[in-house]
Scaffold this motif. Structure first.
Motif, short mmCIF file in Angstrom:
data_model
loop_
_atom_site.label_atom_id
_atom_site.label_comp_id
_atom_site.label_asym_id
_atom_site.label_seq_id
_atom_site.Cartn_x
_atom_site.Cartn_y
_atom_site.Cartn_z
N PHE A 268 0.87 -1.04 -0.03
CA PHE A 268 0.13 -0.15 -0.08
C PHE A 268 0.77 1.25 0.09
O PHE A 268 1.80 1.21 0.65
N THR A 269 0.34 2.24 -0.76
CA THR A 269 1.04 3.52 -0.70
C THR A 269 0.03 4.44 -0.20
O THR A 269 -1.03 4.73 -0.82
N VAL A 270 0.62 5.20 0.78
CA VAL A 270 -0.38 6.59 1.32
C VAL A 270 0.44 7.86 1.21
O VAL A 270 1.65 7.79 1.15
N ASN A 271 -0.17 8.80 1.30
CA ASN A 271 0.55 10.27 1.23
C ASN A 271 0.85 10.59 2.62
O ASN A 271 0.55 9.84 3.68
N GLU A 272 2.05 11.21 2.77
CA GLU A 272 2.38 11.63 4.03
C GLU A 272 1.21 12.19 4.85
O GLU A 272 0.40 12.74 4.48
N ASP A 273 1.13 11.94 6.21
CA ASP A 273 0.19 12.20 7.08
C ASP A 273 -0.95 11.08 6.95
O ASP A 273 -2.02 11.22 7.69
N GLY A 274 -0.87 9.85 6.02
CA GLY A 274 -1.57 9.06 5.96
C GLY A 274 -2.91 9.26 4.95
O GLY A 274 -3.79 8.41 4.93
N GLU A 275 -3.15 10.44 4.26
CA GLU A 275 -4.15 10.73 3.67
C GLU A 275 -3.86 9.87 2.16
O GLU A 275 -3.02 9.50 1.50
N ALA A 276 -5.31 9.83 1.70
CA ALA A 276 -5.46 9.24 0.22
C ALA A 276 -5.14 10.35 -0.81
O ALA A 276 -4.50 10.02 -1.75
N GLY A 277 -5.87 11.48 -0.41
CA GLY A 277 -5.48 12.64 -1.29
C GLY A 277 -4.97 13.61 -0.42
O GLY A 277 -3.68 13.41 0.12
N ASP A 278 -5.07 14.84 -0.41
CA ASP A 278 -4.44 16.21 0.42
C ASP A 278 -5.35 17.13 0.37
O ASP A 278 -6.30 17.18 -0.12
N HIS A 279 -4.87 17.99 1.17
CA HIS A 279 -5.82 19.20 1.67
C HIS A 279 -4.82 20.38 1.56
O HIS A 279 -5.14 21.35 2.46
N TYR A 280 -3.78 20.32 0.72
CA TYR A 280 -2.76 21.55 0.91
C TYR A 280 -3.14 22.82 0.39
O TYR A 280 -2.68 23.84 0.28
N ASP A 281 -4.46 22.98 -0.23
CA ASP A 281 -4.78 24.10 -0.72
C ASP A 281 -5.64 24.85 0.59
O ASP A 281 -6.03 26.09 0.61
N THR A 282 -5.77 24.05 1.72
CA THR A 282 -6.47 24.73 2.81
C THR A 282 -5.31 24.32 4.17
O THR A 282 -5.78 23.34 4.85
N PRO A 283 -4.47 25.01 4.25
CA PRO A 283 -3.60 24.70 4.88
C PRO A 283 -3.76 24.71 6.49
O PRO A 283 -3.40 24.08 7.38
N GLU A 284 -4.90 25.34 6.59
CA GLU A 284 -5.69 25.24 8.15
C GLU A 284 -6.00 23.70 8.61
O GLU A 284 -5.88 23.16 9.84
N TYR A 285 -6.13 22.87 7.60
CA TYR A 285 -6.62 21.46 7.96
C TYR A 285 -5.25 20.82 8.59
O TYR A 285 -5.70 19.99 9.40
N TYR A 286 -4.23 21.27 8.47
CA TYR A 286 -2.82 20.47 8.99
C TYR A 286 -2.67 21.22 10.09
O TYR A 286 -1.55 20.66 10.78
N LEU A 287 -3.19 21.88 10.80
CA LEU A 287 -2.89 22.42 12.20
C LEU A 287 -3.23 21.55 13.36
O LEU A 287 -2.60 21.48 14.34
N SER A 288 -3.87 20.15 12.88
CA SER A 288 -4.04 19.24 13.89
C SER A 288 -3.79 18.02 13.13
O SER A 288 -3.81 18.12 11.67
N ALA A 289 -3.92 16.90 13.58
CA ALA A 289 -3.70 15.72 13.04
C ALA A 289 -4.63 15.32 12.17
O ALA A 289 -5.63 15.70 12.41
#
Length: 537
Positions: A268-289
């Motif tokens: 299996f391959t997951v993105n960093e932080d374990g996501e299937a996709g990402d939320h890098y267009d909303t950086p507030e998302y990564y203020l918590s796990a």
């Protein structure tokens, strides 16, 4: 199911004692679709060679010795026929190696063959000295449901006669068919009690092997018309006596033995932080796990034949009442956290017995901001499956985890500074913000204004001549304008109401920091305190 000499679907062999029942399946491709957990409907391919068959690793020498002491034997099959390729006879089971031009054992080195001839079953039995007796019967229907086929070889000691009978779907007592195929004089040896036993050790050859789906004919045999039996095999069993009609009916009603589920290695391959996709267009998302619900779902591969009866066209024969198979993690990954489908962390080790998972779907969270190094695996865990009948998959399978590196957004540090109210005279109050980037080798390069101050104005700064201190320029900063490419600094000009000595006024603005790859942080507020000073009195 009665106890049989050869009833283990995973270890079909040509010997009688437990120590002799070692079997190698020459081609795992027979079981590739189901992971090798049993016959599971092993399908014979449209073409076959000497390398594509199931072959016992031991000769039938020990088997002959057991049968010499018996009053006959029984061959039992659960199988499904598919349309044959061409018109040649096609062997289902063979003891020996066919070298002649037909499927029978006459004039060859074969001892016993069960094969298809046209739309009938055929059996050929060697009586020694290369003599072979052949008979056929029954009726074969292609691409229908599985069929229970039993051949009994009963030896009558007084007449020294071998009777061969074909029973289909439980035989006559169960509404199936029973048909006498052969009644032949058979070589026998006189026992101490004066009775006779079949002399298989005399009639059969000690160097022969047991084959399924093929009679081991090769191109070197000069047989161009060779075609294997085409169909699905669910069970092959050999009993060291002739089963009774009642036993045959009971075995038919009992169906074939439960196949253990099978599991397979997977990556299996997951993105960093374990996501299937990402939320890098909303950086507030990564203020918590990353929330559990957004972690990638990893489905463990396992298969249980009986639980998939409809897909295997065996619903009418096999009662597919097995519950859904249960999944177990034998050893959890050493890095990161594995979760079951309910969100509970999975802890499994030699000292912590595994518990059944709610389903075969798991989720995984690697350690924060970590990824696979140089394409290497990041972590791994092992798992197995147990079906509703309690059968466990053979061994464990390994799930290898890879973590794809992603550019994490930087984090802006909280900022606060004070300015005198006299700054209304000129934008001479220079301030600097700060931020960090979690990615190794990355750094914050500049800041961006996200909201303007309510009681003041912001201006870009530049270094004084000769590389001196930062000083304000005439370029006012608008919202979303970049500033501080060198030191993340800007200048503030207070434009609000007068502030008396000893009094204060509050102002502020929002900013973000940006890394080398253009990822911006969540907005951070900079608090500005304006205080009255002598210059404003």
């Amino acid at each position: 199911m009665l106890s049989a000499l050869l009833a283990d679907q995973r270890e079909y062999g040509g010997a009688a004692k437990a120590t002799e029942r070692h079997v190698q399946q020459k081609q795992q491709k027979w079981l590739a679709g189901n992971g090798g957990g049993g016959f599971n409907g092993v399908t014979s391919p449209a073409t076959n060679t000497s390398q594509e068959r199931l072959l016992s690793s031991k000769t039938t020498a020990a088997l002959r010795g057991v049968l010499d002491q018996a009053s006959g034997f029984t061959l039992e099959f659960w199988l499904r026929h598919r349309a044959p390729v061409g018109t040649a006879d096609t062997p289902i089971l063979n003891i020996g190696t066919v070298t002649g031009t037909g499927s029978t054992c006459g004039g060859t080195t074969s001892d016993l063959e069960v094969y298809r001839t046209g739309s009938k079953y055929a059996v050929a039995v060697s009586t020694g000295s290369l003599q072979c007796v052949v008979a056929s019967g029954g009726a074969i229907t292609d691409d229908a449901g599985p069929v229970h086929v039993v051949l009994t070889f009963g030896f009558y000691t007084t007449a020294q006669v071998m009777n061969v009978t074909l029973h289909i779907n439980g035989g006559t007592p169960n509404g199936g068919t029973s048909q006498a195929l052969l009644s032949i004089k058979y070589p026998a040896t006189k026992k101490a009690d004066g009775t006779y036993a079949p002399a298989f050790s005399t009639a059969w050859k000690s160097a022969n092997y047991l084959h399924l789906m093929s009679s081991h004919r090769t191109a070197a045999s000069g047989i161009a018309a060779f075609v294997p039996w085409t169909g699905d095999l669910y069970l092959a069993a050999l009993y060291a006596r002739a089963l009774t009609a009642e036993e045959i009916t009971a075995n038919f009603k009992a169906l074939w033995p439960n196949n253990a589920p099978s599991v397979a290695d997977v990556a299996f391959t997951v993105n960093e932080d374990g996501e299937a996709g990402d939320h890098y267009d909303t950086p507030e998302y990564y203020l918590s796990a990353v929330p559990f619900a957004d972690l990638a779902v990893l489905t463990l591969p396992a298969y249980d034949f009986e639980a998939d009866a409809a897909a295997n066209n065996v619903t009418a024969v096999y009662n597919a009442s097995n519950p859904v198979i249960a999944y177990y993690v034998a050893a959890a990954p050493l890095a990161g956290t594995l979760y079951d489908s309910a969100g509970a962390a999975i802890v499994a080790s030699l000292s912590t017995p595994p518990a059944a998972l709610p389903s075969g779907a798991v989720r995984y969270r690697p350690a924060a901001n970590e990824s696979s190094a140089g394409g290497a695996a990041y972590a791994a865990f092992t798992f197995y499956a147990v079906d509703g009948a309690g059968a466990r998959s053979a061994g464990t399978a390994t799930a290898t985890l890879y973590v794809r590196a992603k550019n994490d957004p930087p984090a802006a540090a909280a900022a606060a500074f004070s300015v005198p109210a006299s700054s209304a005279a000129a934008a001479d109050t220079v301030f600097c913000v700060n931020g960090t980037d979690p990615d190794a080798g990355d750094a914050v390069t500049h800041a961006v204004l996200r909201s303007a101050p309510a009681r003041g104005r912001l201006f870009a700064v530049e270094a004084a001549g000769g590389g001196g201190a930062q000083q304000a320029t005439a370029m006012e900063l608008a919202v979303n304008a970049s500033f501080g490419s060198a030191q993340l600094c800007a200048a503030y000009l207070y434009t609000g109401a007068a502030v008396g000595a000893g009094a204060t006024a509050e102002d502020g603005f929002a900013f973000a920091v940006v890394d080398r790859d253009g990822a911006a942080s969540a907005a951070q507020r900079a608090a500005v305190t304006v205080y009255g000073d002598a210059a404003t009195v």
